[in-house]
Design a protein around this motif. Structure first.
Motif, PDB file in Angstrom:
ATOM      1  N   PHE A   4      17.597  55.823  47.804  1.00  0.00           N
ATOM      2  CA  PHE A   4      18.319  56.599  46.799  1.00  0.00           C
ATOM      3  C   PHE A   4      18.667  58.003  47.291  1.00  0.00           C
ATOM      4  O   PHE A   4      18.887  58.904  46.477  1.00  0.00           O
ATOM      5  N   LYS A   7      21.405  60.365  45.719  1.00  0.00           N
ATOM      6  CA  LYS A   7      21.643  59.821  44.386  1.00  0.00           C
ATOM      7  C   LYS A   7      20.984  60.712  43.339  1.00  0.00           C
ATOM      8  O   LYS A   7      19.922  61.299  43.580  1.00  0.00           O
ATOM      9  N   LYS A  78      27.733  64.341  38.676  1.00  0.00           N
ATOM     10  CA  LYS A  78      27.657  62.951  38.216  1.00  0.00           C
ATOM     11  C   LYS A  78      26.269  62.354  38.402  1.00  0.00           C
ATOM     12  O   LYS A  78      25.485  62.780  39.251  1.00  0.00           O
ATOM     13  N   ASP A  80      23.901  58.805  38.975  1.00  0.00           N
ATOM     14  CA  ASP A  80      23.939  57.460  39.553  1.00  0.00           C
ATOM     15  C   ASP A  80      23.004  56.476  38.851  1.00  0.00           C
ATOM     16  O   ASP A  80      23.272  55.276  38.819  1.00  0.00           O
ATOM     17  N   ASN A 125      28.588  57.990  37.225  1.00  0.00           N
ATOM     18  CA  ASN A 125      29.480  57.524  38.280  1.00  0.00           C
ATOM     19  C   ASN A 125      29.888  56.080  38.024  1.00  0.00           C
ATOM     20  O   ASN A 125      29.087  55.291  37.489  1.00  0.00           O
ATOM     21  N   ALA A 128      27.351  53.069  38.594  1.00  0.00           N
ATOM     22  CA  ALA A 128      26.009  53.544  38.260  1.00  0.00           C
ATOM     23  C   ALA A 128      25.160  52.422  37.662  1.00  0.00           C
ATOM     24  O   ALA A 128      25.669  51.344  37.311  1.00  0.00           O
ATOM     25  N   SER A 129      23.885  52.704  37.532  1.00  0.00           N
ATOM     26  CA  SER A 129      22.950  51.765  36.899  1.00  0.00           C
ATOM     27  C   SER A 129      22.311  52.425  35.686  1.00  0.00           C
ATOM     28  O   SER A 129      21.889  53.584  35.754  1.00  0.00           O
ATOM     29  N   SER A 226      17.995  49.358  39.869  1.00  0.00           N
ATOM     30  CA  SER A 226      18.917  50.483  40.019  1.00  0.00           C
ATOM     31  C   SER A 226      19.526  50.570  41.405  1.00  0.00           C
ATOM     32  O   SER A 226      20.394  51.409  41.646  1.00  0.00           O
ATOM     33  N   ASN A 228      21.850  49.292  44.210  1.00  0.00           N
ATOM     34  CA  ASN A 228      23.023  48.430  44.384  1.00  0.00           C
ATOM     35  C   ASN A 228      22.948  47.557  45.629  1.00  0.00           C
ATOM     36  O   ASN A 228      23.769  46.653  45.797  1.00  0.00           O
TER      37      ASN A 228
END
Length: 247
Positions: A4, A7, A78, A80, A125, A128-129, A226, A228
């Motif tokens: 991350f 992030k 933003k 994430d 974003n 995002a999660s 979370s 990706n």
């Protein structure tokens, strides 16, 4: 692994229990983490220990959510990962549940979760999660949990609808449903130590794996959902982490 790195992760109710463990998990994985809490002393202490930013906010108050979103947007831009974790529980029979207890659980667990998601949409974003912390109670019909279970069930249904609505932006929305977990919240149920121990022993007796979960167990699942690189094809799903209690 720094999965991350670069992030931004926001965790509501991150100063204790599952929220704290999850903040540490993300921080260790390289994320820039922001936690919220409504007790200034506990929030400040946890933020300092974790090395993250703390923002004083009560999830039941829309004005606090607005201020949180504004501060996050102004300081880090933003987001994430949004982990909507803050919650409250009272366990009382229907006959003795007060209006204040009803309103508190609904305002924090459902209304607060709904508007936290809504107000963060502008600074999430694409890709995002979002993870909601619901409860294993959504699959149980446990006496004395009517309002708590209803508030968490409403949250779970919200998450499924959000997963469909936000799919065009590639924002994934999932729900984690912990079973009995060793957290600070258990000391806030308004029960004395003997009653809490009796309740704990009774609950463990209903768990096939015959133990309580830990905040770290849940934190690792939230991080997995979370990421990706590990869960890019998972959205609108519910994950029970309850030792098999809901079977």
């Amino acid at each position: 692994m720094k999965n991350f790195e670069n992030k931004v992760v926001v965790i509501t109710g991150g100063n204790s229990g599952i929220g704290y463990a999850t903040a540490k998990e993300f921080k260790d994985a390289g994320a820039q983490v922001i936690i919220t809490g409504k007790r200034a002393d506990a929030l400040d202490a946890s933020a300092a220990t974790l090395g993250v930013k703390g923002v004083l906010a009560d999830q039941s108050k829309l004005t606090d959510i607005d201020k949180l979103v504004t501060e996050v947007g102004n300081t880090v831009g933003k987001v994430d990962v949004l982990f909507i974790n803050a919650g409250v529980a009272f366990f009382m029979p229907i006959a003795h549940t007060s209006e204040e207890q009803f309103d508190t659980m609904m305002d924090v667990n459902f209304k607060g979760s709904f508007f936290t998601l809504q107000k963060f949409l502008a600074i999430l974003n694409d890709g995002a999660s979002v993870v909601f912390l619901a409860s294993g109670n959504t699959a149980l019909n446990m006496p004395n949990s009517s309002v708590y279970s209803a508030s968490k069930s409403a949250m779970s249904h919200l998450a499924k609808i959000a997963a469909k609505e936000l799919a065009p932006r590639k924002i994934r929305v999932n729900t984690v449903n912990p079973g009995p977990t060793e957290t600070e919240m258990q000391g806030k149920f308004g029960m004395d130590d003997a009653t809490l121990k009796s309740m704990r022993d009774m609950i463990i007796g209903q768990v096939p794996l015959a133990k309580m979960g830990t905040p770290n167990d849940v934190a690792k699942l939230v991080a997995y959902l979370s990421d990706n690189t590990t869960s890019s094809f998972i959205t609108g799903a519910e994950f029970f982490i309850d030792g098999g209690m809901a079977l």
